[in-house]
Motif scaffolding. Structure first.
Motif, PDB file in Angstrom:
ATOM      1  N   LYS B  68       0.824  -1.210   0.000  1.00  0.00           N
ATOM      2  CA  LYS B  68       0.000   0.000   0.000  1.00  0.00           C
ATOM      3  C   LYS B  68       0.858   1.260   0.000  1.00  0.00           C
ATOM      4  O   LYS B  68       0.338   2.358  -0.091  1.00  0.00           O
ATOM      5  CB  LYS B  68      -0.906   0.024   1.228  1.00  0.00           C
ATOM      6  N   GLN B  69       2.163   1.105   0.103  1.00  0.00           N
ATOM      7  CA  GLN B  69       3.082   2.241   0.194  1.00  0.00           C
ATOM      8  C   GLN B  69       2.654   3.174   1.320  1.00  0.00           C
ATOM      9  O   GLN B  69       2.513   4.388   1.143  1.00  0.00           O
ATOM     10  CB  GLN B  69       3.152   2.991  -1.145  1.00  0.00           C
ATOM     11  N   GLN B  70       2.450   2.571   2.463  1.00  0.00           N
ATOM     12  CA  GLN B  70       1.911   3.323   3.584  1.00  0.00           C
ATOM     13  C   GLN B  70       2.526   2.844   4.889  1.00  0.00           C
ATOM     14  O   GLN B  70       2.837   1.670   5.051  1.00  0.00           O
ATOM     15  CB  GLN B  70       0.395   3.112   3.634  1.00  0.00           C
ATOM     16  N   SER B  71       2.706   3.791   5.799  1.00  0.00           N
ATOM     17  CA  SER B  71       3.122   3.446   7.145  1.00  0.00           C
ATOM     18  C   SER B  71       2.120   4.037   8.120  1.00  0.00           C
ATOM     19  O   SER B  71       1.522   5.091   7.853  1.00  0.00           O
ATOM     20  CB  SER B  71       4.518   4.004   7.425  1.00  0.00           C
ATOM     21  N   SER B  72       1.931   3.359   9.239  1.00  0.00           N
ATOM     22  CA  SER B  72       1.037   3.855  10.280  1.00  0.00           C
ATOM     23  C   SER B  72       1.776   3.892  11.607  1.00  0.00           C
ATOM     24  O   SER B  72       2.517   2.963  11.934  1.00  0.00           O
ATOM     25  CB  SER B  72      -0.196   2.957  10.403  1.00  0.00           C
ATOM     26  N   LEU B  73       1.559   4.967  12.348  1.00  0.00           N
ATOM     27  CA  LEU B  73       2.139   5.126  13.681  1.00  0.00           C
ATOM     28  C   LEU B  73       1.025   4.953  14.693  1.00  0.00           C
ATOM     29  O   LEU B  73      -0.022   5.597  14.590  1.00  0.00           O
ATOM     30  CB  LEU B  73       2.771   6.518  13.818  1.00  0.00           C
ATOM     31  N   TYR B  74       1.225   4.060  15.652  1.00  0.00           N
ATOM     32  CA  TYR B  74       0.209   3.745  16.652  1.00  0.00           C
ATOM     33  C   TYR B  74       0.659   4.278  18.008  1.00  0.00           C
ATOM     34  O   TYR B  74       1.753   3.948  18.474  1.00  0.00           O
ATOM     35  CB  TYR B  74       0.001   2.241  16.752  1.00  0.00           C
ATOM     36  N   LEU B  75      -0.190   5.081  18.625  1.00  0.00           N
ATOM     37  CA  LEU B  75       0.087   5.579  19.971  1.00  0.00           C
ATOM     38  C   LEU B  75      -0.986   5.014  20.888  1.00  0.00           C
ATOM     39  O   LEU B  75      -2.173   5.299  20.717  1.00  0.00           O
ATOM     40  CB  LEU B  75       0.064   7.109  20.006  1.00  0.00           C
ATOM     41  N   THR B  76      -0.574   4.189  21.835  1.00  0.00           N
ATOM     42  CA  THR B  76      -1.534   3.554  22.720  1.00  0.00           C
ATOM     43  C   THR B  76      -1.443   4.141  24.121  1.00  0.00           C
ATOM     44  O   THR B  76      -0.362   4.538  24.566  1.00  0.00           O
ATOM     45  CB  THR B  76      -1.290   2.033  22.794  1.00  0.00           C
ATOM     46  N   ALA B  77      -2.587   4.186  24.777  1.00  0.00           N
ATOM     47  CA  ALA B  77      -2.674   4.704  26.154  1.00  0.00           C
ATOM     48  C   ALA B  77      -1.916   6.022  26.251  1.00  0.00           C
ATOM     49  O   ALA B  77      -0.973   6.164  27.035  1.00  0.00           O
ATOM     50  CB  ALA B  77      -2.116   3.675  27.137  1.00  0.00           C
ATOM     51  N   SER B  78      -2.329   6.991  25.438  1.00  0.00           N
ATOM     52  CA  SER B  78      -1.572   8.229  25.281  1.00  0.00           C
ATOM     53  C   SER B  78      -1.349   8.959  26.606  1.00  0.00           C
ATOM     54  O   SER B  78      -2.164   8.913  27.526  1.00  0.00           O
ATOM     55  CB  SER B  78      -2.270   9.151  24.288  1.00  0.00           C
ATOM     56  N   GLN B  79      -0.210   9.616  26.677  1.00  0.00           N
ATOM     57  CA  GLN B  79       0.174  10.405  27.838  1.00  0.00           C
ATOM     58  C   GLN B  79       0.302  11.861  27.408  1.00  0.00           C
ATOM     59  O   GLN B  79       0.458  12.159  26.221  1.00  0.00           O
ATOM     60  CB  GLN B  79       1.524   9.908  28.362  1.00  0.00           C
ATOM     61  N   LEU B  80       0.267  12.756  28.374  1.00  0.00           N
ATOM     62  CA  LEU B  80       0.402  14.184  28.064  1.00  0.00           C
ATOM     63  C   LEU B  80       1.691  14.457  27.295  1.00  0.00           C
ATOM     64  O   LEU B  80       1.746  15.320  26.414  1.00  0.00           O
ATOM     65  CB  LEU B  80       0.374  15.019  29.348  1.00  0.00           C
ATOM     66  N   SER B  81       2.735  13.686  27.599  1.00  0.00           N
ATOM     67  CA  SER B  81       4.038  13.895  26.967  1.00  0.00           C
ATOM     68  C   SER B  81       4.049  13.521  25.479  1.00  0.00           C
ATOM     69  O   SER B  81       5.001  13.831  24.778  1.00  0.00           O
ATOM     70  CB  SER B  81       5.113  13.091  27.691  1.00  0.00           C
ATOM     71  N   TYR B  82       2.989  12.867  25.017  1.00  0.00           N
ATOM     72  CA  TYR B  82       2.931  12.508  23.599  1.00  0.00           C
ATOM     73  C   TYR B  82       2.534  13.693  22.712  1.00  0.00           C
ATOM     74  O   TYR B  82       2.643  13.609  21.494  1.00  0.00           O
ATOM     75  CB  TYR B  82       1.916  11.387  23.372  1.00  0.00           C
ATOM     76  N   SER B  83       2.085  14.764  23.307  1.00  0.00           N
ATOM     77  CA  SER B  83       1.654  15.927  22.519  1.00  0.00           C
ATOM     78  C   SER B  83       2.811  16.456  21.680  1.00  0.00           C
ATOM     79  O   SER B  83       3.961  16.487  22.115  1.00  0.00           O
ATOM     80  CB  SER B  83       1.151  17.033  23.453  1.00  0.00           C
ATOM     81  N   GLY B  84       2.486  16.871  20.474  1.00  0.00           N
ATOM     82  CA  GLY B  84       3.490  17.398  19.564  1.00  0.00           C
ATOM     83  C   GLY B  84       3.052  17.176  18.136  1.00  0.00           C
ATOM     84  O   GLY B  84       1.939  16.710  17.881  1.00  0.00           O
ATOM     85  N   THR B  85       3.936  17.494  17.214  1.00  0.00           N
ATOM     86  CA  THR B  85       3.663  17.258  15.806  1.00  0.00           C
ATOM     87  C   THR B  85       4.510  16.084  15.343  1.00  0.00           C
ATOM     88  O   THR B  85       5.716  16.052  15.572  1.00  0.00           O
ATOM     89  CB  THR B  85       3.971  18.500  14.965  1.00  0.00           C
TER      90      THR B  85
END
Lengths: 115, 111
Positions: B68-85
């Motif tokens: 599919k020429q695609q990548s996916s990033l998975y963030l589980t049980a997110s924390q405040l520190s995950y905020s960003g671009t």
């Protein structure tokens, strides 16, 4: 400590006044590059260098010059800055761009304002 | 050619999960993922190489679908520190191919 050092962090200048933003790395990385970051446009590559004395244009090279006389340094030169070059600039390095198996290390950025 | 990231922005509550996608119109050899916090430089998270391997980094993992020429990033049980671009960077082939970065996905985690 392994690092990429960019200077200055902030710069306000006037249109037409030549300036240089410096980038230096102490990791013996072959690959060095310059990006500019503008809201909504992401990181756009200006110039890059695969090794000493080898430089190539990126996607937005107009109005910029670079040189790579030593492995550790890769200065970005704006011969005649214009207001549309107001942006956040990042230098990025990698062990080798020929094998994209290595992450890029970014400098801390230079916020340039041209008035 | 610049890869396309989606969504452009997402807001999560602490503990929720998120997926960020990165798609290219060209065949990919590798995909990099970076996170940039406000006012800071992008920081390298991980690389995925051709072959569809999945990688993990704390509670952040990624996959690479070569077909599919695609990548996916998975963030589980997110924390405040995950905020960003979050930015993906893609390389189309081995040898002398600088990364091309997407426009980024802004992730905001709220309490």
């Amino acid at each position: 400590e392994a690092q990429v050092t960019q200077n200055p962090r902030y710069l306000i200048t006037v249109t037409g006044k030549k300036l240089t933003v410096t980038c230096s790395q102490n990791m013996n990385h072959e690959y060095m590059s310059w990006y500019r970051q503008d809201p909504g446009l992401g990181l756009r590559q200006i110039y890059y260098s695969m090794n000493v004395e080898v430089t190539d244009k990126g996607d937005v090279p107009e109005g910029y010059k670079v040189s790579r006389k030593e492995k550790r340094n890769f200065p970005l030169i704006l011969e005649s800055p214009s207001p549309n070059q107001t942006s956040l600039y990042f230098c990025a390095t990698s062990l080798s761009a020929g094998l994209p198996n290595y992450g890029y290390t970014f400098g801390s950025g230079t916020r340039l304002t041209v008035v | 050619q610049q890869p396309v990231q989606s969504p452009q922005a997402v807001i999560l509550r602490e503990g929720e999960d998120a997926v960020i996608n990165c798609s290219s119109s060209k065949a990919l050899y590798s995909v990099h993922w970076y996170r940039q916090k406000h006012g800071e430089a992008p920081v390298f998270l991980m690389i995925l190489l051709k072959g569809g391997e999945q990688k993990g980094h704390d509670k952040i993992s990624a996959s690479f679908n070569e077909k599919k020429q695609q990548s996916s990033l998975y963030l589980t049980a997110s924390q405040l520190s995950y905020s960003g671009t979050y930015f993906c960077g893609t390389a189309g082939r081995v040898g002398n191919t600088p990364l091309v970065f997407g426009k980024g996905t802004r992730l905001s985690v709220i309490a």
